[in-house]
Design a protein around this motif. Structure first.
Motif, mmCIF file in Angstrom:
data_model
loop_
_atom_site.group_PDB
_atom_site.id
_atom_site.type_symbol
_atom_site.label_atom_id
_atom_site.label_comp_id
_atom_site.label_asym_id
_atom_site.label_seq_id
_atom_site.Cartn_x
_atom_site.Cartn_y
_atom_site.Cartn_z
ATOM 1 N N VAL A 165 1.760 5.649 7.155
ATOM 2 C CA VAL A 165 2.016 6.736 8.027
ATOM 3 C C VAL A 165 0.869 6.947 8.935
ATOM 4 O O VAL A 165 1.001 7.055 10.274
ATOM 5 C CB VAL A 165 2.178 8.053 7.238
ATOM 6 N N GLY A 166 -0.523 6.458 8.513
ATOM 7 C CA GLY A 166 -1.594 6.642 9.331
ATOM 8 C C GLY A 166 -1.972 5.625 10.178
ATOM 9 O O GLY A 166 -2.744 5.915 11.166
ATOM 10 N N ARG A 167 -1.350 4.604 10.244
ATOM 11 C CA ARG A 167 -1.463 3.778 11.298
ATOM 12 C C ARG A 167 -0.116 2.925 11.783
ATOM 13 O O ARG A 167 0.870 3.080 11.182
ATOM 14 C CB ARG A 167 -2.301 2.527 10.635
ATOM 15 N N HIS A 168 -0.274 2.439 13.024
ATOM 16 C CA HIS A 168 0.804 1.777 13.535
ATOM 17 C C HIS A 168 1.160 0.478 13.316
ATOM 18 O O HIS A 168 0.199 -0.277 12.974
ATOM 19 C CB HIS A 168 0.555 1.739 15.273
ATOM 20 N N SER A 169 2.255 -0.006 13.189
ATOM 21 C CA SER A 169 2.621 -1.450 12.665
ATOM 22 C C SER A 169 1.868 -2.274 13.609
ATOM 23 O O SER A 169 1.609 -3.553 13.054
ATOM 24 C CB SER A 169 4.045 -1.618 12.727
ATOM 25 N N GLN A 214 0.868 -1.168 0.039
ATOM 26 C CA GLN A 214 -0.001 -0.048 -0.015
ATOM 27 C C GLN A 214 0.970 1.023 0.012
ATOM 28 O O GLN A 214 2.033 1.082 0.260
ATOM 29 C CB GLN A 214 -1.037 -0.174 1.040
ATOM 30 N N SER A 215 0.423 2.240 -0.282
ATOM 31 C CA SER A 215 0.906 3.747 -0.500
ATOM 32 C C SER A 215 1.531 4.070 1.025
ATOM 33 O O SER A 215 1.073 3.662 1.961
ATOM 34 C CB SER A 215 0.191 4.836 -0.922
#
Length: 195
Positions: free
Chosen positions: A129-133, A123-124
């Motif tokens: 950036v918007g979610r935690h691993s 995914q881009s």
């Protein structure tokens, strides 16, 4: 769709599909071994209850002549050993089936979770950036467990039970069709009545 779980086959490698085919053969072998072990109960119990009848039974004569037995009591040891060997072989095949089925279920889940992880990584950058691993890993782990627990394992258990029930029904109908039909009718009515 009648069986939406079968769509999982589109996400499984050819190697695991071959393993699934082997598992079906192992299920059939397990069913046959169960029939043999169940079939060995009758001569074993008959020999314990009335050794003379079993000793004089025509089907036992080749074994009696092969082992050169002279009395009904001499037949107890070979029949007991055959019974123990048959039941042990059947139990061993069932354990192998359970082990292989569980191992294959989790191998397929690993394969599917790896595909999910690869799709997530593809995914881009903005999405990452918007979610935690930890959320990603937790989601993939939860989904792969759900696939194993709600699709793969139940399908394999249903398939194994189907082979077992079908085999037992065929053997029972072969031995005594009238009684077998009555038994299955009673079970069917019982399932209709009991909620």
């Amino acid at each position: 769709k009648l069986f939406p779980q079968l769509e999982l086959l589109n996400y499984i490698s050819r190697k695991h599909i071959v393993h699934l085919a082997f598992l079906v053969l192992l299920m059939l072998l397990s069913s046959v071994s169960e029939f043999i072990s169940i079939g060995l109960i009758i001569p074993f119990v008959g020999l314990i209850l009335n050794p003379e009848v079993v000793f004089n039974f025509d089907a036992m004569q080749p074994l009696i002549q092969l082992l050169n037995l002279s009395t009904p009591e001499d037949l107890l040891r070979p029949i007991t050993l055959i019974f123990i060997a048959g039941v042990s072989l059947s139990a061993g095949i069932r354990i192998l089936l359970l082990w292989f089925s569980t191992r294959l279920s989790y191998a397929i889940a690993l394969e599917i979770s790896s595909q999910l992880f690869f799709q997530t990584l593809s995914q881009s950058y903005e999405i990452h950036v918007g979610r935690h691993s930890s959320e990603v890993i937790s989601g993939i782990t939860t989904k792969s467990r759900a696939i194993v627990n709600s699709a793969i394992t139940p399908i394999l258990n249903i398939l194994s039970s189907f082979f077992m029930i079908t085999g037992v029904a065929v053997v029972l109908f072969y031995i005594n069709p009238e009684v077998s039909f009555a038994i299955f009718a009673i079970f069917f009515l019982f399932y209709l009545v009991v909620p």
